[in-house]
Design a protein around this motif. Structure first.
Motif, mmCIF file in Angstrom:
data_model
loop_
_atom_site.group_PDB
_atom_site.id
_atom_site.type_symbol
_atom_site.label_atom_id
_atom_site.label_comp_id
_atom_site.label_asym_id
_atom_site.label_seq_id
_atom_site.Cartn_x
_atom_site.Cartn_y
_atom_site.Cartn_z
ATOM 1 N N ILE A 170 0.859 -1.175 0.000
ATOM 2 C CA ILE A 170 0.000 0.000 0.000
ATOM 3 C C ILE A 170 0.891 1.220 0.000
ATOM 4 N N PHE A 171 0.701 2.083 -0.989
ATOM 5 C CA PHE A 171 1.495 3.303 -1.109
ATOM 6 C C PHE A 171 0.602 4.502 -0.825
ATOM 7 N N LEU A 172 1.031 5.352 0.099
ATOM 8 C CA LEU A 172 0.285 6.557 0.422
ATOM 9 C C LEU A 172 0.885 7.707 -0.359
ATOM 10 N N ILE A 173 0.021 8.388 -1.107
ATOM 11 C CA ILE A 173 0.483 9.475 -1.972
ATOM 12 C C ILE A 173 -0.241 10.755 -1.615
ATOM 13 N N ALA B 208 -3.777 20.052 -6.829
ATOM 14 C CA ALA B 208 -4.341 19.777 -8.154
ATOM 15 C C ALA B 208 -3.680 18.558 -8.789
ATOM 16 N N ASP B 209 -2.387 18.408 -8.589
ATOM 17 C CA ASP B 209 -1.663 17.262 -9.152
ATOM 18 C C ASP B 209 -2.198 15.934 -8.630
ATOM 19 N N TYR B 210 -2.567 15.903 -7.362
ATOM 20 C CA TYR B 210 -2.935 14.638 -6.734
ATOM 21 C C TYR B 210 -4.430 14.330 -6.773
ATOM 22 N N LEU B 211 -5.256 15.305 -7.080
ATOM 23 C CA LEU B 211 -6.704 15.068 -7.043
ATOM 24 C C LEU B 211 -7.148 13.874 -7.871
ATOM 25 N N ASP B 212 -6.542 13.671 -9.018
ATOM 26 C CA ASP B 212 -6.972 12.599 -9.918
ATOM 27 C C ASP B 212 -6.115 11.333 -9.809
ATOM 28 N N GLN B 213 -5.336 11.214 -8.746
ATOM 29 C CA GLN B 213 -4.438 10.072 -8.634
ATOM 30 C C GLN B 213 -4.853 9.129 -7.515
ATOM 31 N N GLY B 214 -4.358 7.921 -7.605
ATOM 32 C CA GLY B 214 -4.582 6.919 -6.580
ATOM 33 C C GLY B 214 -5.665 5.932 -6.976
ATOM 34 N N ASP B 215 -5.488 4.697 -6.552
ATOM 35 C CA ASP B 215 -6.517 3.682 -6.743
ATOM 36 C C ASP B 215 -7.688 3.956 -5.813
ATOM 37 N N ILE B 216 -7.373 4.538 -4.657
ATOM 38 C CA ILE B 216 -8.363 4.926 -3.663
ATOM 39 C C ILE B 216 -8.072 6.368 -3.293
#
Length: 178
Positions: A4-7, A146-154
């Protein structure tokens, strides 16, 4: 269970909540920044001596190595800029692909509202005692938000206590019933 990677941007709680999640799941916790400092050198010194671009390259190389070494089940907090768009596009694409291939990414932000998230995170960053500039931290957070809003599986929005965030992450992963 998987890796599990936390971003997310700096100050969103990846390290503290990640440690709690690892404790809850009874697995190892790793922090990419701590691994960098143990294996490569102090981040500020590397950036000062070799530049931010070289630090980004070295951090990506380290993650590629760690992705091969990490236990099959673990939690890792990634560096705040690891998946941010200020990383060169080719390297950003490679980082995203490596994370996707190596496990599940959970994006952590304190709120879906930029102003609220910024207020929370910048206050945390300023309280860390790193002699940071508030205006600069606010601008950096806004970019990375803004960069992270659309990222991650969850995707998780929470400003709760770290143990509560860890429980929310475990639920989102389907690892607890409530």
């Amino acid at each position: 269970m998987a890796r599990i990677f936390l971003i997310g941007p700096g100050g969103v709680g990846k390290t503290v909540a990640g440690g709690e999640l690892a404790r809850l799941l009874d697995c190892a916790f790793f922090d990419l920044d701590q691994q960098f400092m143990a294996r490569v050198g102090h981040i500020d010194a590397v950036i000062g001596d070799q530049g931010y671009g070289r630090y980004v390259e070295l951090n990506a190389e380290l993650f590629a190595t760690l992705a091969e070494e990490l236990p099959a089940t673990c939690v890792m907090a990634l560096s705040s800029g690891f998946l941010a768009r200020d990383t060169p596009a080719v390297l950003l694409g490679a980082n995203r692909a490596r994370v996707k291939a190596a496990g599940i990414a959970i994006r952590l932000l304190p709120s879906a509202d930029l102003a609220e998230a910024s207020r929370i995170v910048v206050a945390r960053q300023m309280g860390r005692g790193f002699n940071l500039d508030e205006a600069r931290e606010t601008a950096k957070f806004a970019r990375r938000f803004a960069d992270y809003l659309d990222q991650g599986d969850i995707g998780l929005f929470s400003a709760a206590a770290p143990d509560e965030i860890a429980a929310e992450m475990a639920r989102a992963l389907g690892l607890t019933s409530r």
